[in-house]
Design an enzyme around this catalytic site. Structure first.
Site, PDB file in Angstrom:
ATOM      1  N   SER A  99       0.639  -1.427   0.062  1.00  0.00           N
ATOM      2  CA  SER A  99       0.105  -0.086  -0.018  1.00  0.00           C
ATOM      3  C   SER A  99       0.764   1.259  -0.044  1.00  0.00           C
ATOM      4  CB  SER A  99      -1.121   0.074   1.268  1.00  0.00           C
ATOM      5  OG  SER A  99      -0.348  -0.300   2.363  1.00  0.00           O
ATOM      6  N   HIS A 159      -5.389  -3.522  -2.526  1.00  0.00           N
ATOM      7  CA  HIS A 159      -5.081  -2.617  -3.582  1.00  0.00           C
ATOM      8  C   HIS A 159      -4.954  -3.185  -4.773  1.00  0.00           C
ATOM      9  CE1 HIS A 159      -4.426   0.894  -0.832  1.00  0.00           C
ATOM     10  NE2 HIS A 159      -4.006  -0.027   0.012  1.00  0.00           N
ATOM     11  N   LYS A 213     -11.966   0.339  -1.333  1.00  0.00           N
ATOM     12  CA  LYS A 213     -10.905   0.978  -2.424  1.00  0.00           C
ATOM     13  C   LYS A 213     -11.581   0.921  -3.660  1.00  0.00           C
ATOM     14  CE  LYS A 213      -7.525   0.666   1.067  1.00  0.00           C
ATOM     15  NZ  LYS A 213      -6.743  -0.330   1.963  1.00  0.00           N
TER      16      LYS A 213
HETATM   17  C1  PLP Z   1      -6.862  -0.575   3.601  1.00  0.00           C
HETATM   18  C2  PLP Z   1      -6.281  -1.739   3.787  1.00  0.00           C
HETATM   19  C3  PLP Z   1      -6.596  -2.566   4.828  1.00  0.00           C
HETATM   20  C4  PLP Z   1      -7.873  -2.051   5.594  1.00  0.00           C
HETATM   21  O1  PLP Z   1      -9.093  -2.234   5.269  1.00  0.00           O
HETATM   22  P1  PLP Z   1     -10.234  -1.168   5.900  1.00  0.00           P
HETATM   23  O2  PLP Z   1     -11.600  -1.998   5.067  1.00  0.00           O
HETATM   24  O3  PLP Z   1      -9.941   0.153   5.459  1.00  0.00           O
HETATM   25  O4  PLP Z   1     -10.193  -1.569   7.037  1.00  0.00           O
HETATM   26  C5  PLP Z   1      -6.296  -3.903   4.770  1.00  0.00           C
HETATM   27  N1  PLP Z   1      -5.193  -4.436   4.203  1.00  0.00           N
HETATM   28  C6  PLP Z   1      -4.620  -3.529   3.333  1.00  0.00           C
HETATM   29  C7  PLP Z   1      -3.307  -3.961   2.373  1.00  0.00           C
HETATM   30  C8  PLP Z   1      -5.131  -2.253   2.939  1.00  0.00           C
HETATM   31  O5  PLP Z   1      -4.444  -1.544   2.217  1.00  0.00           O
END
Ligand code: PLP
Length: 393
Positions: free
Chosen positions: A179, A207, A238
């Site tokens: 990320s 992602h 996302k």
């Molecule tokens: C954003 C993210 C999460 C967390 O997801 P949320 O739904 O925002 O709690 C978990 N793992 C990765 C790699 C992320 O980028």
């Protein structure tokens, strides 16, 4: 007790350029947004496909509110498993080609719940050093032995696997797209090692879903490894443009998690409207590959421009493009200068990234215009010169 510790800690963070504050975004998530009263181009959202404000997602949520109301009332196991949840999970399993899927309220809760229910004392977990905080927290809470391998270093991982006999269960856990660096895990090698050393594999596609793979199914599709990955986790917050998270896998895995994952059992189910919006987001990812193509065209255009400016995009292979700065205060200053010029790129600082690796993290979206990207390049070039940054390779 020293009652000044809260203020002392804040002052210390401030001095080191590490204090964080919230900024108010008025209006919806889009390519152009209002932050702290100022109109700026948005280069820091994970809304890769521009679906967060899509009228069809909004409509799906509104219709579901009319059908099923707002709250889900209880834990899904108690009386909160609703039609919208069922439909979303059926769609996810079909889309990812697994026997079954289960949704969680957030990605953070999914990782914590999955890892703590499957692994514990006597087990060992191999985790990429740059894995997301929610994976690390899940591992710590599980009390399994944690072995962190250097980022994407398959030689080091194999050494660790070799040196770790005698555990009850073994698993390799990795983000598929990292990320803060925007690079891709070598899943093909990871799967090979897992086979050789009799390990399970769990991936976090947060992602990658909607971004990678011929049909936007993520890195598992990109590497054509759908059959080889035991636990496929991802988020709906996302590229999907909604909220929540999922895990896809075998019927037995999902039944196990329904029975054992505490962050699934002891929490209220997602609002049905949100589940319906997520379902619509997945359908759009399936039906409109042109969005993904636009995302990659934009990404390639921007990267080429950055390279021509001689800027270091670290190891980026995706629409997450970090610009290495190093010093946290310098990264902040850079971000503020861009903001003054109408561009919102956040400075990512420790502890989100390792010490001395502060960076500007640009994220590209499908709905950015070519002119947005060119404006960013122009301003980066001017500010880079002003600040005489060590950004150059
Ligand atoms: C954003 C993210 C999460 C967390 O997801 P949320 O739904 O925002 O709690 C978990 N793992 C990765 C790699 C992320 O980028």
């Amino acid at each position: 007790m020293n009652k000044t510790f809260i203020q002392d800690t804040l002052s210390d963070l401030q001095e080191r350029g590490l204090k964080r504050t919230l900024r108010l975004l008025e209006g919806p998530q889009d390519r152009s947004i209002i932050i702290n009263g100022k109109k700026v181009l948005n280069f820091c959202s994970n809304n890769y496909l521009g679906l967060a404000n899509d009228p069809r997602l909004k409509q799906a949520a509104i219709e579901r509110i009319h059908q099923e109301g707002l709250g889900s009332g209880a834990s899904r196991l108690v009386c909160g498993h609703m039609t919208a949840h069922q439909r979303l999970e059926e769609k996810l399993a079909q889309f990812k080609g697994t026997e079954r899927a289960l949704t969680f309220s957030t990605g953070y809760m999914a990782n914590v719940g999955i890892i703590t229910s499957l692994f514990g004392r006597g087990d060992i977990i191999f985790s990429d050093r740059l894995n997301h905080a929610s994976i690390i927290d899940g591992i710590l809470l599980s009390q399994a032995e944690m072995k962190r391998y250097p980022h994407k270093d398959m030689i080091a991982l194999e050494e660790m696997l070799k040196a770790s006999p005698g555990y009850k269960k073994k698993v390799i856990i990795t983000d598929t797209v990292f990320s803060m660096d925007g690079d891709i895990a070598p899943l093909d090698h990871i799967v090979e090692l897992a086979k050789k050393y009799d390990c399970l594999v769990m991936v976090d596609e947060a992602h990658a879903l909607g971004v990678l793979g011929k049909n936007g199914k993520g890195a598992v599709e990109h590497f054509d490894l759908a059959k080889e990955i035991d636990i496929q986790m991802g988020t709906l917050s996302k590229a999907v443009g909604s909220f929540g998270a999922y895990v896809c896998g075998s019927q037995a895995l999902i039944e196990f998690l329904i029975n054992k994952a505490r962050s699934f059992i002891y929490t209220t189910g997602l609002p049905p409207s949100i589940a319906a919006a997520s379902l619509k987001g997945i359908e759009i990812i399936e039906q409109e590959p042109e969005r993904r193509k636009k995302l990659w065209d934009n990404t390639n255009h921007l990267k080429q421009g950055l390279n021509e400016l001689g800027l270091d995009t670290l190891a980026s292979q995706t629409p997450i493009i970090p610009l290495g700065v190093g010093d946290a205060n310098l990264a902040l200053e850079f971000s503020e200068k861009l903001f003054e010029r109408g561009i919102f790129v956040s400075a990512i600082r420790p502890p989100t990234v390792p010490h001395h690796t502060a960076r500007l993290r640009i994220t590209v979206m499908a709905n950015h215009l070519k002119s947005d990207l060119d404006y960013l390049l122009e301003q980066l070039s001017k500010i880079g010169n002003d600040l005489c940054l060590s950004l150059r390779r």
